[in-house]
Design an enzyme around this catalytic site. Structure first.
Site, PDB file in Angstrom:
ATOM      1  CE  LYS A  22      -1.849   1.666   3.995  1.00 23.68           C
ATOM      2  NZ  LYS A  22      -1.525   3.094   4.127  1.00 23.68           N
ATOM      3  CG  ASP A 304       2.719   1.603   9.479  1.00 27.98           C
ATOM      4  OD1 ASP A 304       2.251   2.431  10.278  1.00 27.98           O
ATOM      5  OD2 ASP A 304       2.863   1.850   8.263  1.00 27.98           O
ATOM      6  NE  ARG A 396      -7.332   4.091   5.439  1.00 21.34           N
ATOM      7  CZ  ARG A 396      -6.450   4.643   6.268  1.00 21.34           C
ATOM      8  NH1 ARG A 396      -6.739   4.796   7.536  1.00 21.34           N
ATOM      9  NH2 ARG A 396      -5.296   5.063   5.838  1.00 21.34           N
TER      10      ARG A 396
HETATM   11  C1  UD1 Z   1       4.001   7.064   6.448  1.00 24.00           C
HETATM   12  C2  UD1 Z   1       3.203   5.809   6.197  1.00 24.00           C
HETATM   13  C3  UD1 Z   1       2.582   5.302   7.491  1.00 24.00           C
HETATM   14  C4  UD1 Z   1       3.643   5.135   8.561  1.00 24.00           C
HETATM   15  C5  UD1 Z   1       4.474   6.405   8.698  1.00 24.00           C
HETATM   16  C6  UD1 Z   1       5.651   6.239   9.627  1.00 24.00           C
HETATM   17  C7  UD1 Z   1       2.476   6.108   3.912  1.00 24.00           C
HETATM   18  C8  UD1 Z   1       1.358   6.370   2.975  1.00 24.00           C
HETATM   19  N1  UD1 Z   1       2.178   6.114   5.219  1.00 24.00           N
HETATM   20  O1  UD1 Z   1       3.084   8.054   6.908  1.00 24.00           O
HETATM   21  O2  UD1 Z   1       1.948   4.059   7.228  1.00 24.00           O
HETATM   22  O3  UD1 Z   1       3.024   4.872   9.804  1.00 24.00           O
HETATM   23  O4  UD1 Z   1       5.000   6.800   7.415  1.00 24.00           O
HETATM   24  O5  UD1 Z   1       6.472   5.202   9.225  1.00 24.00           O
HETATM   25  O6  UD1 Z   1       3.585   5.845   3.494  1.00 24.00           O
HETATM   26  N2  UD1 Z   1       5.652  15.018  10.619  1.00 24.00           N
HETATM   27  C9  UD1 Z   1       5.637  16.392  10.863  1.00 24.00           C
HETATM   28  N3  UD1 Z   1       5.599  17.246   9.792  1.00 24.00           N
HETATM   29  C10 UD1 Z   1       5.554  16.802   8.502  1.00 24.00           C
HETATM   30  C11 UD1 Z   1       5.572  15.411   8.268  1.00 24.00           C
HETATM   31  C12 UD1 Z   1       5.623  14.538   9.340  1.00 24.00           C
HETATM   32  O7  UD1 Z   1       5.656  16.814  12.010  1.00 24.00           O
HETATM   33  O8  UD1 Z   1       5.507  17.635   7.594  1.00 24.00           O
HETATM   34  C13 UD1 Z   1       5.723  14.047  11.745  1.00 24.00           C
HETATM   35  C14 UD1 Z   1       4.465  13.208  11.884  1.00 24.00           C
HETATM   36  O9  UD1 Z   1       3.479  13.875  12.630  1.00 24.00           O
HETATM   37  C15 UD1 Z   1       5.008  11.973  12.582  1.00 24.00           C
HETATM   38  C16 UD1 Z   1       6.425  11.833  11.989  1.00 24.00           C
HETATM   39  O10 UD1 Z   1       6.757  13.117  11.468  1.00 24.00           O
HETATM   40  O11 UD1 Z   1       5.117  12.209  13.954  1.00 24.00           O
HETATM   41  C17 UD1 Z   1       6.551  10.808  10.892  1.00 24.00           C
HETATM   42  O12 UD1 Z   1       5.506  10.983   9.957  1.00 24.00           O
HETATM   43  P1  UD1 Z   1       5.641  10.588   8.423  1.00 24.00           P
HETATM   44  O13 UD1 Z   1       6.830   9.772   8.188  1.00 24.00           O
HETATM   45  O14 UD1 Z   1       5.467  11.823   7.603  1.00 24.00           O
HETATM   46  O15 UD1 Z   1       4.338   9.690   8.216  1.00 24.00           O
HETATM   47  P2  UD1 Z   1       3.530   9.583   6.891  1.00 24.00           P
HETATM   48  O16 UD1 Z   1       4.435   9.821   5.742  1.00 24.00           O
HETATM   49  O17 UD1 Z   1       2.266  10.379   6.993  1.00 24.00           O
END
Ligand code: UD1
Length: 416
Positions: A22, A304, A396
Site C-alpha cells: 500500500k 506500523d 484500507r
Molecule cells: C508514512 C506511512 C505510514 C507510517 C508512517 C511512519 C504512507 C502512505 N504512510 O506516513 O503508514 O506509519 O510513514 O512510518 O507511506 N511530521 C511532521 N511534519 C511533517 C511530516 C511529518 O511533524 O511535515 C511528523 C508526523 O506527525 C510523525 C512523523 O513526522 O510524527 C513521521 O511521519 P511521516 O513519516 O510523515 O508519516 P507519513 O508519511 O504520513
C-alpha cells in the site's frame, strides 16, 4: 458496516501470497501525474486507500484502464490541480499529489489533511521543502495553495524523518531546474521503490534508501512500467499472527531483507524463521516469549508493526515494553486488547505488557488500520468468539484478509 467474526484457538498452516505494498503503491500512483504519458503498474493491491487515490487521480484528469494484471494510468492531459477536502480527509496520503501537481502544472490546491486518529500529523515539512524550491505557498480556507512557474533545485534538510514528505519532495524535484538534495531523508524501502519508478520515467534520482537523496531535475518525464514491491507490513502482520497462534506458514512474493527489524523481533519470540529470495517461512511451537520494541524510522522497528507485536506480547510468557516514538497517540488498541483480557499499562509513550495465559473473545472496535491488525491477531488466539467492529479501517490496508487467514485454517468470517 462490516464486521469480522473470529473464533480463536486454531493453529495456522499453509501459504500466503503477499500483496503489493500500500505505502509504495500510493506515492507511485501519484507519480503518474508527472508525465504526459502512461504509467503501467503491476501488483497494485486492491485496497480502499488505493481506490480513494484512484478517485482523486480521476478527478485530476488521469484516465485508468486495465491491461491483463496491470493498471494503466494515462495522465496525458490533466483537468484540475485541486485535491478536495472530502477525499483528503479520508486518506492523508492524498497530500502526495501536491508535489507532482506543482511540478507538472505550476500550481496545486490541496486540502490540509487535519488530524487523524493516531495523532496530529502535520505537513509542514512538505511545505517547507517546496518553499525552499521556490514555490509560493499560502494556506487559504483550509487548503495548501502552491504556485511556481518552475521549481528550482535546493538543499532541503527536513526537521524529522518523514516518509511521505520525502516522497513528495523527491517527486517535485524530478522536474525542477537544477539539483535538489534532500537530507535527513526517509530510508524506507517504499521510498526506494518510488525512486525506481521515477528513474524508469526518465528522472535522475540517486541515493534513495540512504538519508541523502540527490535529484537532478529534467525537462520532462515519460511513461514506464513497474511492478509494486511487496507489502512488508502485511507480511509482518501474518508472521505475527502465526507467532501468536502457533503453526507454520510460508509467505510468497516477499524478501526478508526489507523487514529485518520485524524478523529479528519475531526470532526473539522463539519463532523459527528461514527465508529465500522471495519467500519467508515461520514456524512457532508453543507460547511466544515477550519481546520489547521501540518504534523508529527505517531501518528501525516500524510503527506500523507496533500494534501487532503488542498482540503477540499480550499472550507471551514474560513482560515487554513497547515504546512508540513516531506518533503521539498510537495506543488506542490498548483499551480494546484489555477488553479481551490483556494486561497492559500505559506510561507516557510506553506500554508495559504483561503476558497472560489466555485472552477471551469479546466484541471490540477497530480504531485505525494497524490497531485493527493487532485486534485480529489477538482474536486468533482468544478463547471463543471475537467480533471486530468497524473493519473499514482494515480494508484500507489489507487485501482479502479474511480469505488469506481462512486459507491458513483460521475461523474468520465477514459479517455484512
Ligand atoms: C508514512 C506511512 C505510514 C507510517 C508512517 C511512519 C504512507 C502512505 N504512510 O506516513 O503508514 O506509519 O510513514 O512510518 O507511506 N511530521 C511532521 N511534519 C511533517 C511530516 C511529518 O511533524 O511535515 C511528523 C508526523 O506527525 C510523525 C512523523 O513526522 O510524527 C513521521 O511521519 P511521516 O513519516 O510523515 O508519516 P507519513 O508519511 O504520513
Amino acid at each position: 458496516m462490516d464486521r469480522l467474526r473470529i473464533i480463536g484457538g486454531r493453529r495456522l498452516a499453509g501459504e500466503v501470497q503477499v500483496s503489493g505494498a500500500k505505502n509504495a503503491a500510493l506515492p507511485i500512483l501519484c507519480a503518474s501525474l508527472l508525465a504526459a504519458d502512461t504509467l503501467s503498474l503491476a501488483r497494485v493491491p486492491s485496497l480502499q486507500d488505493v481506490r480513494t487515490m484512484l478517485r482523486l487521480l480521476r478527478q485530476l484528469g488521469v484516465r485508468e484502464s486495465r491491461q491483463g494484471d496491470s493498471l494503466v494510468l494515462d495522465a496525458t492531459t490533466l483537468a484540475s490541480h485541486e485535491a478536495p477536502y472530502d477525499l483528503v480527509k479520508t486518506m492523508r496520503a492524498s497530500i502526495l499529489v501536491l508535489g507532482p501537481l506543482l511540478a507538472r502544472l505550476g500550481e496545486a490546491r490541496v486540502s490540509l489533511p487535519g488530524g487523524c486518529a493516531i495523532g496530529a500529523r502535520p505537513v509542514d515539512q512538505h511545505i517547507k521543502g517546496l518553499r525552499a524550491m521556490g514555490a509560493r505557498i499560502s494556506i487559504e480556507h483550509g487548503y495548501v495553495v502552491a504556485r511556481a512557474s518552475r521549481l528550482r533545485g535546493a538543499r532541503i534538510v527536513t526537521d524529522m524523518v518523514t516518509v511521505t514528505g520525502t516522497e513528495n519532495l523527491m517527486m517535485a524535484a524530478t522536474l525542477a531546474s537544477g539539483t535538489t538534495l534532500i537530507e535527513n531523508a526517509a530510508r524506507e524501502p517504499e521510498v526506494v521503490d518510488l525512486a525506481r519508478v521515477l528513474n524508469a520515467m526518465g528522472a535522475q534520482v540517486s541515493g534513495a534508501g540512504t538519508d541523502r537523496i540527490e535529484i537532478q531535475g529534467v525537462e520532462s518525464l515519460h511513461g514506464a512500467s513497474h511492478s509494486v514491491m511487496a507489502d512488508r507490513i502485511e507480511a509482518g502482520t501474518f508472521l505475527c499472527a502465526v507467532a501468536a497462534a502457533g503453526g507454520e506458514v510460508v509467505l510468497r512474493g516477499v524478501e526478508g531483507a526489507i523487514m529485518d527489524a520485524t524478523l529479528d523481533k519475531l526470532r526473539a519470540t522463539g519463532a523459527e524463521i528461514t527465508a529465500g529470495p522471495d519467500w519467508i517461512r515461520l514456524a512457532m511451537q508453543g507460547r511466544p516469549r515477550s519481546v520489547s520494541v521501540r518504534t523508529a524510522p527505517f531501518p528501525g522497528f516500524a510503527t506500523d508493526m507496533q500494534a501487532q507485536f503488542m498482540a503477540v506480547d499480550a499472550i507471551a510468557g514474560g513482560t515487554a515494553t513497547i515504546t512508540e516514538t513516531i506518533f503521539e497517540n498510537r495506543f488506542m488498541h490498548v483499551l480494546e486488547l484489555q477488553r479481551l483480557g490483556a494486561d497492559i499499562a500505559i506510561e507516557g509513550n510506553t506500554a508495559v505488557v504483561r503476558g497472560v495465559e489466555r485472552l477471551s473473545g469479546a466484541t471490540v472496535m477497530a480504531t485505525d488500520l494497524r490497531a485493527s491488525a493487532g485486534l485480529v491477531i489477538a482474536a486468533l488466539v482468544a478463547d471463543g468468539e471475537t467480533v471486530i467492529d468497524r473493519i473499514y479501517h482494515l480494508d484500507r490496508g489489507y487485501e482479502s484478509i479474511e480469505k488469506k487467514l481462512g486459507a491458513l485454517g483460521a475461523a474468520v468470517e465477514r459479517l455484512r
